[in-house]
Design a protein around this motif. Structure first.
Motif, PDB file in Angstrom:
ATOM      1  N   UNK A  34      37.899  81.656   0.199  1.00 52.03           N
ATOM      2  CA  UNK A  34      37.966  82.691  -0.678  1.00 52.03           C
ATOM      3  C   UNK A  34      38.107  82.253  -2.135  1.00 52.03           C
ATOM      4  N   UNK A  35      37.261  82.490  -2.874  1.00 51.37           N
ATOM      5  CA  UNK A  35      37.249  82.133  -4.306  1.00 51.37           C
ATOM      6  C   UNK A  35      37.640  83.140  -5.419  1.00 51.37           C
ATOM      7  N   UNK A  36      37.248  84.253  -5.210  1.00 51.26           N
ATOM      8  CA  UNK A  36      37.425  85.309  -6.200  1.00 51.26           C
ATOM      9  C   UNK A  36      37.244  84.643  -7.622  1.00 51.26           C
ATOM     10  N   UNK A  37      35.944  84.057  -7.985  1.00 53.41           N
ATOM     11  CA  UNK A  37      35.911  83.453  -9.231  1.00 53.41           C
ATOM     12  C   UNK A  37      34.263  84.051  -9.681  1.00 53.41           C
ATOM     13  N   UNK A  38      34.557  84.386 -10.879  1.00 59.90           N
ATOM     14  CA  UNK A  38      33.222  84.826 -11.631  1.00 59.90           C
ATOM     15  C   UNK A  38      32.569  83.705 -12.519  1.00 59.90           C
ATOM     16  N   UNK A  39      31.317  83.628 -12.425  1.00 59.04           N
ATOM     17  CA  UNK A  39      30.584  82.709 -13.214  1.00 59.04           C
ATOM     18  C   UNK A  39      29.472  83.406 -13.926  1.00 59.04           C
ATOM     19  N   UNK A  40      29.613  83.218 -15.390  1.00 61.23           N
ATOM     20  CA  UNK A  40      28.704  83.979 -16.244  1.00 61.23           C
ATOM     21  C   UNK A  40      27.600  83.270 -16.839  1.00 61.23           C
ATOM     22  N   UNK A  41      26.464  83.788 -16.779  1.00 56.32           N
ATOM     23  CA  UNK A  41      25.192  83.406 -17.328  1.00 56.32           C
ATOM     24  C   UNK A  41      24.589  84.265 -18.457  1.00 56.32           C
ATOM     25  N   UNK A  42      24.331  83.796 -19.416  1.00 55.32           N
ATOM     26  CA  UNK A  42      23.604  84.694 -20.467  1.00 55.32           C
ATOM     27  C   UNK A  42      22.197  84.599 -20.005  1.00 55.32           C
ATOM     28  N   UNK A  43      21.395  85.519 -20.208  1.00 53.07           N
ATOM     29  CA  UNK A  43      19.768  85.828 -19.782  1.00 53.07           C
ATOM     30  C   UNK A  43      19.060  85.907 -21.046  1.00 53.07           C
ATOM     31  N   UNK A  44      17.874  85.151 -20.827  1.00 52.71           N
ATOM     32  CA  UNK A  44      16.931  85.450 -21.713  1.00 52.71           C
ATOM     33  C   UNK A  44      15.688  86.145 -21.342  1.00 52.71           C
ATOM     34  N   UNK A  45      14.659  86.537 -22.003  1.00 53.47           N
ATOM     35  CA  UNK A  45      13.626  87.344 -21.370  1.00 53.47           C
ATOM     36  C   UNK A  45      13.178  86.909 -20.069  1.00 53.47           C
ATOM     37  N   UNK A  46      12.786  85.517 -20.086  1.00 47.38           N
ATOM     38  CA  UNK A  46      12.008  85.173 -18.974  1.00 47.38           C
ATOM     39  C   UNK A  46      12.871  85.320 -17.731  1.00 47.38           C
ATOM     40  N   UNK A  47      14.162  85.130 -17.772  1.00 44.15           N
ATOM     41  CA  UNK A  47      15.054  85.166 -16.595  1.00 44.15           C
ATOM     42  C   UNK A  47      15.245  86.577 -16.133  1.00 44.15           C
ATOM     43  N   UNK A  48      15.496  87.545 -17.051  1.00 51.04           N
ATOM     44  CA  UNK A  48      15.648  88.996 -17.081  1.00 51.04           C
ATOM     45  C   UNK A  48      14.380  89.583 -16.131  1.00 51.04           C
ATOM     46  N   UNK A  49      13.096  89.055 -16.421  1.00 53.68           N
ATOM     47  CA  UNK A  49      11.831  89.244 -15.705  1.00 53.68           C
ATOM     48  C   UNK A  49      11.945  88.891 -14.067  1.00 53.68           C
ATOM     49  N   UNK A  50      12.423  87.735 -13.878  1.00 53.44           N
ATOM     50  CA  UNK A  50      12.332  87.232 -12.656  1.00 53.44           C
ATOM     51  C   UNK A  50      14.030  86.937 -12.111  1.00 53.44           C
ATOM     52  N   UNK A  51      14.599  87.860 -12.167  1.00 52.41           N
ATOM     53  CA  UNK A  51      15.984  87.504 -11.748  1.00 52.41           C
ATOM     54  C   UNK A  51      16.097  87.091 -10.335  1.00 52.41           C
ATOM     55  N   UNK A  52      16.621  85.750 -10.241  1.00 48.34           N
ATOM     56  CA  UNK A  52      17.015  85.287  -8.738  1.00 48.34           C
ATOM     57  C   UNK A  52      17.976  84.440  -9.021  1.00 48.34           C
ATOM     58  N   UNK A  53      19.082  84.428  -7.947  1.00 49.53           N
ATOM     59  CA  UNK A  53      20.170  83.764  -7.838  1.00 49.53           C
ATOM     60  C   UNK A  53      20.103  82.775  -6.874  1.00 49.53           C
ATOM     61  N   UNK A  54      20.462  81.454  -6.905  1.00 46.16           N
ATOM     62  CA  UNK A  54      20.382  80.397  -5.903  1.00 46.16           C
ATOM     63  C   UNK A  54      21.850  80.048  -5.642  1.00 46.16           C
ATOM     64  N   UNK A  55      22.592  80.387  -4.533  1.00 43.83           N
ATOM     65  CA  UNK A  55      23.659  79.897  -4.366  1.00 43.83           C
ATOM     66  C   UNK A  55      23.868  78.959  -3.159  1.00 43.83           C
ATOM     67  N   UNK A  56      24.697  77.865  -3.327  1.00 43.56           N
ATOM     68  CA  UNK A  56      24.650  76.503  -2.287  1.00 43.56           C
ATOM     69  C   UNK A  56      26.040  76.419  -2.116  1.00 43.56           C
TER      70      UNK A  56
END
Length: 180
Positions: free
Chosen positions: A59-81
């Protein structure tokens, strides 16, 4: 100087909540998992704290914040490892690719999605489940009739709508903006 395509269009908070049923290949102890998260289109990777001796469930219960630009918002994908922290090289436990295009298509200013995602190891075998909560917040410009010193006050989902501005509980005049 930033161009129009680089302008920040919003933010995404990836809440890494917990993992379950991960394979634990440690022989003399339990694995020490952490989660590394990145977005499509070159965003820097961010990671959670390492959970010492967590084993198959963490259990982590931890937030990771990313600011999004136009290109990221158009193709929003999250890769979690998910990795097992080791002296020397960390070992991949499992990974998941999460497509958030449905959240972007909603056109809402603030969208939250929370669910379990199946992890796969390097050979595409089941490697447990990872529970993530995604919080997408768009940055909209202030309405054209809003005073300059309000900035982007109405972009947050909990502020009053631009018509009439904030009201006191007893009605009356709108609140006056703070002047710096």
């Amino acid at each position: 100087r930033r161009g129009a395509m680089d302008a920040m269009e919003g933010s995404l908070v990836v809440m890494v909540l917990e993992a379950r049923n991960m394979p634990d290949r440690e022989i003399f102890s339990k694995q020490d998992p952490y989660v590394q998260v990145r977005l499509a289109h070159g965003a820097d990777a961010k990671r959670t704290r390492t959970k010492q001796e967590a084993g198959k469930n963490a259990r982590w219960w931890q937030g990771l914040t990313f600011l999004l630009n136009h290109a990221q918002l158009k193709d929003l994908r999250v890769y979690a490892e998910v990795y097992d922290a080791n002296i020397g090289k960390d070992r991949l436990i499992g990974k998941v690719d999460v497509d958030l295009s449905a959240m972007v298509r909603s056109r809402n200013e603030y969208v939250v999605s929370e669910k379990w995602h199946q992890l796969r190891d390097a050979k595409a075998r089941f490697a447990g489940d990872l529970r993530l909560e995604m919080q997408l917040k768009r940055s909209f410009p202030a309405p054209p009739h809003a005073p300059q010193n309000y900035g982007n006050a109405y972009a947050h989902p909990y502020h009053a709508p631009p018509h009439g501005g904030p009201q006191h509980y007893g009605g009356g005049a709108p609140a006056t903006p703070f002047h710096a």
